[in-house]
Scaffold this active site. Structure first.
Site, short mmCIF file in Angstrom:
data_model
loop_
_atom_site.label_atom_id
_atom_site.label_comp_id
_atom_site.label_asym_id
_atom_site.label_seq_id
_atom_site.Cartn_x
_atom_site.Cartn_y
_atom_site.Cartn_z
N HIS A 137 0.81 -1.23 0.00
CA HIS A 137 0.00 0.00 0.00
C HIS A 137 0.84 1.27 0.00
CE1 HIS A 137 -3.59 -2.33 0.51
NE2 HIS A 137 -3.19 -2.84 1.67
N ASP A 267 -4.71 -12.53 3.92
CA ASP A 267 -6.01 -12.05 4.40
C ASP A 267 -7.13 -12.42 3.44
OD1 ASP A 267 -4.90 -10.34 2.54
OD2 ASP A 267 -4.77 -8.62 3.90
N TYR A 307 -4.42 -11.71 8.96
CA TYR A 307 -4.67 -11.24 10.33
C TYR A 307 -5.36 -12.25 11.22
CZ TYR A 307 -3.20 -7.28 7.69
OH TYR A 307 -2.45 -6.48 6.86
N1 Q9C Z 1 -11.26 -2.75 9.60
C1 Q9C Z 1 -2.42 -5.10 4.41
O1 Q9C Z 1 -3.10 -6.11 4.40
N2 Q9C Z 1 -7.88 -1.06 6.94
N3 Q9C Z 1 -2.92 -3.92 4.78
C2 Q9C Z 1 -8.22 -1.44 8.24
C3 Q9C Z 1 -10.06 -2.01 9.77
C4 Q9C Z 1 -6.50 -1.14 6.61
C5 Q9C Z 1 -4.30 -3.81 5.11
C6 Q9C Z 1 -9.69 -1.26 8.52
C7 Q9C Z 1 -6.10 -2.45 6.04
C8 Q9C Z 1 -4.66 -2.47 5.62
C9 Q9C Z 1 -0.98 -5.17 4.06
ZN ZN Z 2 -4.13 -7.07 2.90
#
Ligand code: Q9C
Ligand code: ZN
Length: 682
Positions: A137, A267, A307
């Site tokens: 990102h 994820d 996660y």
């Molecule tokens: N529900 C990677 O998987 N949004 N980044 C969080 C919480 C951010 C994910 C919202 C997600 C970032 C590397």
């Molecule tokens: Zn991700």
């Protein structure tokens, strides 16, 4: 050593964490790395990898992607107070800083570059880097989504700069869109970026218009950015595999990368609170396997998201065990892709058909494109279901983490991978084991037929498929016209210029044979090559490698007596060695693409994994057959799928060589192939 797999990990990267309360960031924890690594150690996989030390990336390397201003700003974070860190963090989205994160971010980039160095120099075949913070990102001048430096984008630029790599394929199977990678290579035709991501018509983070399927790249890079937006949650193994079979793999083979980088986020697996998807961890074995023969096997996987600690650790193990070359698990229940996934696949294929010869005959953009646009514009059709945003998130998250799924079955690492039965005077290929009578008093060729049957029995006894029914996939490669009635279990594929046309051949393998093979889920694959088939050796090796994705790798290959030069390359593929790169595939013959497309459309009523559009196609019923609308392997009487690429029939062919993966590679002198048919013929 050249065939070994690298594992790069350093505990140092667990030494930063969220220091304040932020619901968006609380899932990105140090344990993500420790559980993944511990699972690899516990399963013995870490011990089979070559452990490579991490290093810190240099400023120059970080600057391959990031601006000087941004690097200088991040450099100050180790000296900031908690309050300053929080303020600094606030200018970016969904990310946090910590006094040690800059150090870890440099190690994460350095780990990725160590991987590229070892793979590009040929010291190691492939590898995985377990890193924190993730990268996909982050952008030239911005941290975002837990990411500080863009590990994989830097690795791609580094490979181009230091190894003169001309084409890099980046496969982003993380459930989020790696917009940082997209921005970096949007106008660059030397880097093909593929990403699937939870999108929900832009309602899901990072809510970008440019994550949709119509962002195809700009200027010279047009066609080299491929987005597959998932507009519903709950996508499963079939949905992911459909995107591979009908979008990524044909394009990747046409592109012909010199290096494959994977933004390996997990994820997208079941149980993850971010993705809310349903793919089981063993699907990553298949995704990895399907990519492992591109670029001559040069594949570097770099951890991104993931996660749910249980799902993450299992998925990492599946990926690494596949990189090590172990047979892949039986693909779990493939019920076919859902309508929403098909709509996405359809949209991507039509958006890209002007760039890629393999997609030239993809269907027109769907009529439902309009409805997609409408939904996007209004964003209202979910009204009533959606309550307070925050609350929704919480419930959803709770739901995902409570989901349970069976632990993936233990995968075997067979002591004997490939056994051979050889005709007189042929040396046993390196790495293979002779099968059958080996004592000096045994007659050398006496009972080759018997040996072949014994071999099949051995393979079958080793691992029965879960229905305890032996289903055979028979793939015959020949130059003759096909005989017999076509049906869903008997699929002749004819190419205008025969199997020697690699582009057409691979189109048939990727778009037809593999989806049918996966959905059929055979217990054993019989791959027979008729006389003068014309198939190029390298192409043959790709076919042999790819088919090992089904039947736990139980593959019995039959070669012709006079094609002894093929024995070694075939055995090498059965042993799990990477097939050689085929070179960029030229244009497919339009007639062939059209014929294959027509065949695919006719058969998709019976084989759901052949579908590429959500539209219901008129059902195809070849004369004289009554196809089952529902594919139920238990009820289906016919247990033999015959996919014949360029017509077949071996009744007159004399076979000499047979090779089978996992306990077997047979070379059978003088065995008429039809005698080896396993299970009842249709
Ligand atoms: N529900 C990677 O998987 N949004 N980044 C969080 C919480 C951010 C994910 C919202 C997600 C970032 C590397
Ligand atoms: Zn991700």
């Amino acid at each position: 050593m050249a065939m070994a797999t690298a594992l790069i990990y350093d505990e140092e990267m667990t030494k930063y964490k969220l220091l304040w309360v932020d619901p968006a960031c609380k899932i990105e924890v140090p344990e993500r790395l420790t559980v993944s690594h511990e699972a690899l150690v516990r399963s013995g996989l870490a011990g089979r990898c070559v452990s490579i030390p991490v290093r810190a990336a240099t400023d120059e390397e970080v600057l391959l992607v990031h601006s000087e201003d941004y690097l200088e700003a991040v450099k100050k974070t180790p000296y900031m107070s908690l309050e300053d860190l929080m303020t600094f963090t606030q200018q970016y989205g969904d990310v946090y800083f910590h006094p040690n994160i800059y150090h870890c971010a440099k190690l994460a980039v350095g780990a990725s570059l160590q991987l590229v160095d070892n793979v590009m120099t040929g010291r190691l075949r492939n590898g995985m880097a377990l890193v924190r913070p993730p990268g996909h990102h982050s952008q030239s001048s911005a941290a975002n989504g837990f990411c500080v430096f863009n590990n994989v984008a830097i690795a791609a630029q580094y490979a181009k700069k230091h190894y003169g790599v001309q084409r890099v394929l980046i496969v982003d199977w993380d459930v989020h869109h790696g917009q940082g990678v997209q921005y970096c290579f949007e106008d660059d035709p030397s880097v093909l970026y593929f990403s699937w991501h939870r999108y929900e018509h832009r309602r899901f983070w990072p809510n970008l218009r440019e994550s949709d399927y119509d962002s195809v790249g700009r200027e010279r890079g047009a066609g080299f950015n491929i987005n597959v937006p998932w507009n519903k949650v709950g996508m499963d193994n079939s949905d992911f595999l459909a995107a591979f079979f009908h979008v990524l793999l044909p394009v990747a083979y046409e592109f012909c990368p010199d290096l494959v980088l994977v933004c390996a986020g997990f994820d997208s697996a079941v149980g993850d609170p971010e993705g809310n998807m349903c793919a089981t961890p063993d699907v990553f074995a298949h995704l990895t396997h399907l990519l492992m023969n591109l670029a001559g096997g040069k594949l570097c996987a770099v951890l991104e998201g993931g996660y749910n600690l249980t799902s993450l650790a299992q998925s990492v193990c599946q990926t690494v065990q596949t990189l090590l070359g172990d047979p892949v698990p039986q693909p779990a229940e493939l019920g076919g892709p859902c309508g929403s996934a098909l709509e996405s696949v359809h949209c991507v294929r039509s958006a890209h058909r002007r760039f890629w010869s393999c997609l030239r005959h993809a269907a027109d953009p769907p009529a439902s494109q309009l409805s997609t646009e409408r939904r996007k514009a209004s964003g209202k059709e979910n009204n009533g279901e959606e309550g307070d945003d925050e609350q929704e998130e919480e419930t959803e998250e709770g739901r995902a983490e409570q989901v349970s799924w069976p632990e993936p079955p233990r995968r075997v690492s067979p002591p004997v991978r490939t056994a051979v039965v050889l005709p007189d005077g042929v040396a046993c290929p390196d790495g293979s084991t002779p099968f059958g009578p080996q004592r000096s008093h045994d007659p050398p060729t006496a009972d080759t037929h018997g040996r072949c049957i014994a071999l099949v029995e051995k393979m079958v006894k080793n691992e029965m498929n879960r229905f305890n029914v032996l289903k055979t996939l028979l793939v015959q490669i020949s130059r003759k016209e096909p005989e017999g009635q076509k049906s869903k279990h008997r699929i002749p594929v004819c190419l205008k210029e025969g199997c020697g046309d690699t582009a057409g051949f691979m189109q048939a393998v990727l778009g037809l044979l593999l989806p049918v093979a996966y959905e059929f889920d055979p217990g054993v694959v019989l791959l027979a090559r008729g006389p003068d088939s014309g198939v190029e050796e390298g192409t043959w090796q790709h076919l042999t490698c790819l088919l090992q994705g089904v039947a736990l790798g139980h593959t019995l290959v039959l070669l012709q007596e006079n094609e002894r030069a093929s024995i070694s390359p075939t055995a090498a593929s059965l042993l799990g060695n990477p097939a050689p790169s085929l070179g960029p595939l030229g244009a497919r013959l339009p007639d062939d693409v059209e014929a294959l497309e027509r065949l695919r459309r006719m058969l998709q009523a019976h084989w759901k994994l052949l579908q590429t559009t959500e539209a219901a196609w008129p059902s195809f019923c070849p004369t004289g057959t009554a196809p089952h609308t529902q594919h139920d392997p238990m009820k289906s009487r016919a247990r033999l799928v015959q996919v014949s690429i360029k017509p077949v029939s071996f009744t007159s062919g004399r076979v000499t060589a047979a090779a089978a993966r996992v306990d077997s590679c047979v070379l059978v002198p003088r065995l008429p192939v039809h005698a080896v048919t396993v299970g009842p013929a249709p």
